[in-house]
Design an enzyme around this catalytic site. Structure first.
Site, PDB file in Angstrom:
ATOM      1  N   ALA A  53      30.781  69.530 -24.278  1.00  0.00           N
ATOM      2  CA  ALA A  53      31.119  68.177 -24.655  1.00  0.00           C
ATOM      3  C   ALA A  53      30.139  67.256 -24.139  1.00  0.00           C
ATOM      4  CB  ALA A  53      32.500  67.771 -24.072  1.00  0.00           C
ATOM      5  N   ASP A  54      29.973  66.232 -24.888  1.00  0.00           N
ATOM      6  CA  ASP A  54      29.243  65.094 -24.374  1.00  0.00           C
ATOM      7  C   ASP A  54      29.222  63.723 -24.987  1.00  0.00           C
ATOM      8  OD1 ASP A  54      26.358  64.855 -22.909  1.00  0.00           O
ATOM      9  OD2 ASP A  54      26.109  63.698 -24.237  1.00  0.00           O
ATOM     10  N   GLN A  55      28.895  62.685 -24.525  1.00  0.00           N
ATOM     11  CA  GLN A  55      29.152  61.223 -25.001  1.00  0.00           C
ATOM     12  C   GLN A  55      28.061  60.328 -24.716  1.00  0.00           C
ATOM     13  OE1 GLN A  55      31.807  58.489 -22.675  1.00  0.00           O
ATOM     14  NE2 GLN A  55      33.136  58.743 -24.307  1.00  0.00           N
ATOM     15  N   LYS A  91      25.220  72.588 -24.643  1.00  0.00           N
ATOM     16  CA  LYS A  91      26.039  73.155 -23.281  1.00  0.00           C
ATOM     17  C   LYS A  91      26.972  74.170 -23.671  1.00  0.00           C
ATOM     18  CE  LYS A  91      26.155  68.291 -21.455  1.00  0.00           C
ATOM     19  NZ  LYS A  91      27.160  67.382 -20.970  1.00  0.00           N
ATOM     20  N   ALA A 147      31.289  64.156 -28.399  1.00  0.00           N
ATOM     21  CA  ALA A 147      31.183  65.332 -29.256  1.00  0.00           C
ATOM     22  C   ALA A 147      31.878  66.392 -28.375  1.00  0.00           C
ATOM     23  CB  ALA A 147      29.800  65.544 -29.492  1.00  0.00           C
TER      24      ALA A 147
END
Length: 200
Positions: A72-74, A56, A109
């Site tokens: 960001a990611d989860q 991203k 993250a």
């Protein structure tokens, strides 16, 4: 210039509450397709969160080369199983049933990129255990949460009525919400401290 490459209203709110001025430009990437390819290559949930955050940030920073871009990611891991945002109330109910009485991990993250290159990244993990709640408790929480439940991985929101379903929570609150905010702020202080004090 600071850009958030995410459509998450929670991440946006966290950055706003921290006093940051930024633009929101979601990255156009195929997240589920990336999930599948990474899983097939042997990646775990932590690796997938890190890869998605990086992708991203890199994608949006290539379009806006002078900006610092936050990706960001989860991911939610129940053992080796990955859970995603529910598509409906029934889907959320099924996810909660899978999590009931068990411990799962949230991997959040975050990545900073400029000119298509990663400047910094981090992954934080939280461990959460749900109570062995009753169907009545589950349904009451889903009623209270309403449509908000559809934007949260796992079918719950720790910042909402879903907290009733939990027994223990180990980890940073911001990580659980999907953005390791304190490490991110520290990285921005090191890389571009003026972005922390910019008025837009």
């Amino acid at each position: 210039m600071l850009i958030l490459a995410s459509r998450s209203t929670t991440r946006k709110a966290l950055l706003e509450k921290a006093g940051l001025h930024f633009a929101v430009m979601p990255a156009a990437i195929d997240e589920r397709g990336m999930d599948e390819r990474l899983l097939a290559a042997g990646a775990d949930a932590r690796d997938i969160a890190a890869s998605l955050a990086r992708s991203k940030a890199e994608a949006v920073s290539k379009l806006h080369p002078d900006a610092i871009v936050i990706g960001a990611d989860q991911t939610l891991a129940l053992g080796l199983e990955l859970l995603h945002k529910p598509s409906s109330r029934d889907d959320a109910m099924q996810q909660l049933e899978r999590l009931r009485g068990k411990t799962h991990r949230l991997h959040a993250a975050v990545c900073l990129a400029r000119n298509g290159e990663v400047l910094w990244s981090d992954v934080q993990t939280a461990e959460l255990t749900m109570r062995d709640f009753s169907p009545e408790e589950r349904d009451a929480v889903l009623d209270l949460e309403g449509e908000a439940i559809l934007v949260s991985v796992g079918g719950y929101r720790l910042e909402g009525p879903s907290i009733r379903l939990f027994e223990t929570v180990l980890g940073d609150y911001f990580t659980i919400l999907g953005l390791p905010l304190l490490p991110l702020l520290a990285a921005l202080r090191d890389l571009e401290p003026e972005l922390l004090y910019s008025q837009g």
